[in-house]
Design a protein around this motif. Sequence first.
Motif, PDB file in Angstrom:
ATOM      1  N   VAL A  73     -71.037 -35.415  21.708  1.00 49.63           N
ATOM      2  CA  VAL A  73     -69.940 -35.236  22.471  1.00 49.63           C
ATOM      3  C   VAL A  73     -69.164 -36.353  21.918  1.00 49.63           C
ATOM      4  N   VAL A  74     -67.862 -36.253  21.339  1.00 47.93           N
ATOM      5  CA  VAL A  74     -66.704 -37.575  20.962  1.00 47.93           C
ATOM      6  C   VAL A  74     -66.287 -37.974  21.947  1.00 47.93           C
ATOM      7  N   ASN A  75     -66.755 -39.152  21.981  1.00 52.23           N
ATOM      8  CA  ASN A  75     -66.066 -40.306  23.025  1.00 52.23           C
ATOM      9  C   ASN A  75     -64.449 -40.637  23.103  1.00 52.23           C
ATOM     10  N   SER A  76     -64.070 -40.945  22.171  1.00 50.45           N
ATOM     11  CA  SER A  76     -62.777 -41.288  21.595  1.00 50.45           C
ATOM     12  C   SER A  76     -61.978 -41.049  20.348  1.00 50.45           C
ATOM     13  N   VAL A  87     -59.924 -43.024  14.058  1.00 49.83           N
ATOM     14  CA  VAL A  87     -61.097 -43.211  13.865  1.00 49.83           C
ATOM     15  C   VAL A  87     -61.787 -42.575  15.206  1.00 49.83           C
ATOM     16  N   THR A  88     -63.157 -42.195  15.184  1.00 47.33           N
ATOM     17  CA  THR A  88     -63.754 -41.550  16.201  1.00 47.33           C
ATOM     18  C   THR A  88     -64.971 -41.895  16.195  1.00 47.33           C
ATOM     19  N   ALA A  89     -65.520 -41.737  17.495  1.00 48.32           N
ATOM     20  CA  ALA A  89     -66.483 -42.602  18.312  1.00 48.32           C
ATOM     21  C   ALA A  89     -67.762 -41.669  19.538  1.00 48.32           C
ATOM     22  N   SER A  90     -68.474 -41.413  19.049  1.00 42.70           N
ATOM     23  CA  SER A  90     -69.719 -40.348  19.871  1.00 42.70           C
ATOM     24  C   SER A  90     -71.014 -40.619  20.447  1.00 42.70           C
ATOM     25  N   ARG A  91     -70.924 -39.261  21.157  1.00 46.13           N
ATOM     26  CA  ARG A  91     -72.445 -39.548  21.194  1.00 46.13           C
ATOM     27  C   ARG A  91     -74.050 -39.840  20.631  1.00 46.13           C
ATOM     28  N   ASP A  92     -73.127 -39.368  18.770  1.00 42.20           N
ATOM     29  CA  ASP A  92     -74.040 -38.862  18.156  1.00 42.20           C
ATOM     30  C   ASP A  92     -74.586 -40.053  17.761  1.00 42.20           C
ATOM     31  N   ARG A  93     -74.566 -41.203  17.671  1.00 39.49           N
ATOM     32  CA  ARG A  93     -74.714 -42.572  17.844  1.00 39.49           C
ATOM     33  C   ARG A  93     -73.557 -42.861  16.377  1.00 39.49           C
ATOM     34  N   ILE A 108     -70.321 -42.479   6.671  1.00 44.36           N
ATOM     35  CA  ILE A 108     -70.494 -42.334   8.200  1.00 44.36           C
ATOM     36  C   ILE A 108     -70.954 -43.605   8.962  1.00 44.36           C
ATOM     37  N   LEU A 109     -70.057 -44.296   9.814  1.00 40.35           N
ATOM     38  CA  LEU A 109     -71.206 -45.652  10.527  1.00 40.35           C
ATOM     39  C   LEU A 109     -72.350 -45.658  11.118  1.00 40.35           C
ATOM     40  N   GLU A 110     -73.710 -45.679  11.011  1.00 45.72           N
ATOM     41  CA  GLU A 110     -74.454 -45.339  11.997  1.00 45.72           C
ATOM     42  C   GLU A 110     -75.119 -46.053  12.834  1.00 45.72           C
ATOM     43  N   LEU A 111     -75.078 -45.793  14.274  1.00 47.06           N
ATOM     44  CA  LEU A 111     -75.629 -47.563  14.609  1.00 47.06           C
ATOM     45  C   LEU A 111     -76.722 -47.593  15.504  1.00 47.06           C
ATOM     46  N   PRO A 112     -77.364 -48.265  16.745  1.00 50.93           N
ATOM     47  CA  PRO A 112     -78.234 -47.282  16.640  1.00 50.93           C
ATOM     48  C   PRO A 112     -78.251 -47.220  18.336  1.00 50.93           C
ATOM     49  N   ASP A 113     -76.886 -47.338  18.829  1.00 48.17           N
ATOM     50  CA  ASP A 113     -76.917 -46.054  20.864  1.00 48.17           C
ATOM     51  C   ASP A 113     -75.476 -45.321  20.599  1.00 48.17           C
ATOM     52  N   TYR A 114     -75.035 -44.899  21.438  1.00 44.33           N
ATOM     53  CA  TYR A 114     -74.394 -44.057  21.182  1.00 44.33           C
ATOM     54  C   TYR A 114     -73.146 -44.700  21.881  1.00 44.33           C
ATOM     55  N   VAL A 115     -71.955 -44.288  21.220  1.00 45.07           N
ATOM     56  CA  VAL A 115     -71.017 -45.101  20.970  1.00 45.07           C
ATOM     57  C   VAL A 115     -69.367 -44.294  21.528  1.00 45.07           C
ATOM     58  N   ASN A 116     -69.021 -45.510  22.464  1.00 47.37           N
ATOM     59  CA  ASN A 116     -68.368 -44.650  23.661  1.00 47.37           C
ATOM     60  C   ASN A 116     -67.164 -44.748  23.271  1.00 47.37           C
ATOM     61  N   SER A 117     -66.199 -46.357  22.504  1.00 43.93           N
ATOM     62  CA  SER A 117     -65.238 -46.291  22.038  1.00 43.93           C
ATOM     63  C   SER A 117     -64.833 -46.481  20.518  1.00 43.93           C
ATOM     64  N   ALA A 118     -63.698 -46.339  19.688  1.00 47.74           N
ATOM     65  CA  ALA A 118     -64.044 -47.305  18.722  1.00 47.74           C
ATOM     66  C   ALA A 118     -62.203 -46.789  18.306  1.00 47.74           C
ATOM     67  N   SER A 119     -61.476 -48.381  18.025  1.00 47.34           N
ATOM     68  CA  SER A 119     -60.255 -48.779  17.892  1.00 47.34           C
ATOM     69  C   SER A 119     -60.032 -49.181  16.685  1.00 47.34           C
ATOM     70  N   TYR A 120     -58.778 -49.491  15.863  1.00 47.85           N
ATOM     71  CA  TYR A 120     -58.220 -50.145  14.806  1.00 47.85           C
ATOM     72  C   TYR A 120     -57.867 -51.621  15.657  1.00 47.85           C
ATOM     73  N   SER A 121     -57.923 -53.213  14.971  1.00 43.89           N
ATOM     74  CA  SER A 121     -57.166 -54.019  15.020  1.00 43.89           C
ATOM     75  C   SER A 121     -55.876 -53.594  14.796  1.00 43.89           C
ATOM     76  N   PRO A 122     -54.313 -54.915  15.525  1.00 36.46           N
ATOM     77  CA  PRO A 122     -53.280 -54.184  14.795  1.00 36.46           C
ATOM     78  C   PRO A 122     -52.808 -54.143  13.823  1.00 36.46           C
ATOM     79  N   ASP A 123     -53.853 -55.313  12.576  1.00 33.14           N
ATOM     80  CA  ASP A 123     -53.646 -54.898  10.681  1.00 33.14           C
ATOM     81  C   ASP A 123     -54.199 -53.861  10.502  1.00 33.14           C
ATOM     82  N   GLY A 124     -54.826 -53.292  11.317  1.00 37.17           N
ATOM     83  CA  GLY A 124     -55.367 -51.337  10.354  1.00 37.17           C
ATOM     84  C   GLY A 124     -57.036 -52.217  10.122  1.00 37.17           C
ATOM     85  N   HIS A 125     -57.515 -52.906  10.675  1.00 34.96           N
ATOM     86  CA  HIS A 125     -58.658 -53.049  10.822  1.00 34.96           C
ATOM     87  C   HIS A 125     -59.627 -52.159  11.824  1.00 34.96           C
TER      88      HIS A 125
END
Length: 125
Positions: A73-76, A87-93, A108-125
């Motif tokens: 699932v792509v959460n956001s 940028v996308t965040a997913s249950r595939d970690r 790809i950024l791989e994480l230890p658990d699934y990811v609920n949300s991802a966003s950019y800061s106002p300056d694009g980072h």
Amino acid sequence: MTVNKNVAQREATWKLELAFQEDTTELHSVAYAPDGLCVISSSGSIGGINNAVQVWNAKSGELLVTLKGHYRVVNSAAYSPDGSSIVTASRDRTVRVFDAESGHQRPILELPDYVNSASYSPDGH
């Protein structure tokens, strides 16, 4: 002129709504591009096959491209402030970044658990 513009916007909204309704997966997030020309939607379902992000023409409601790569699932999904990437965040970690125009996936950024949300800061980072 205003009436015709409103009718065209409403028709595009209906096309997007119909497209979302025809998709058999769950819709998880929707976001406009900074310039307002495109809309992205993230979707998927546990065990589903359409775990992706769709890029839609906000005016016509046409599907422009499907960003694939997630296997759960792509959460956001969110646009960068300049609209050049998504940028996308997913249950595939994973967190994935795609070029908004070409759909090319960046590293790809791989994480230890699934990811609920991802966003950019106002300056694009």
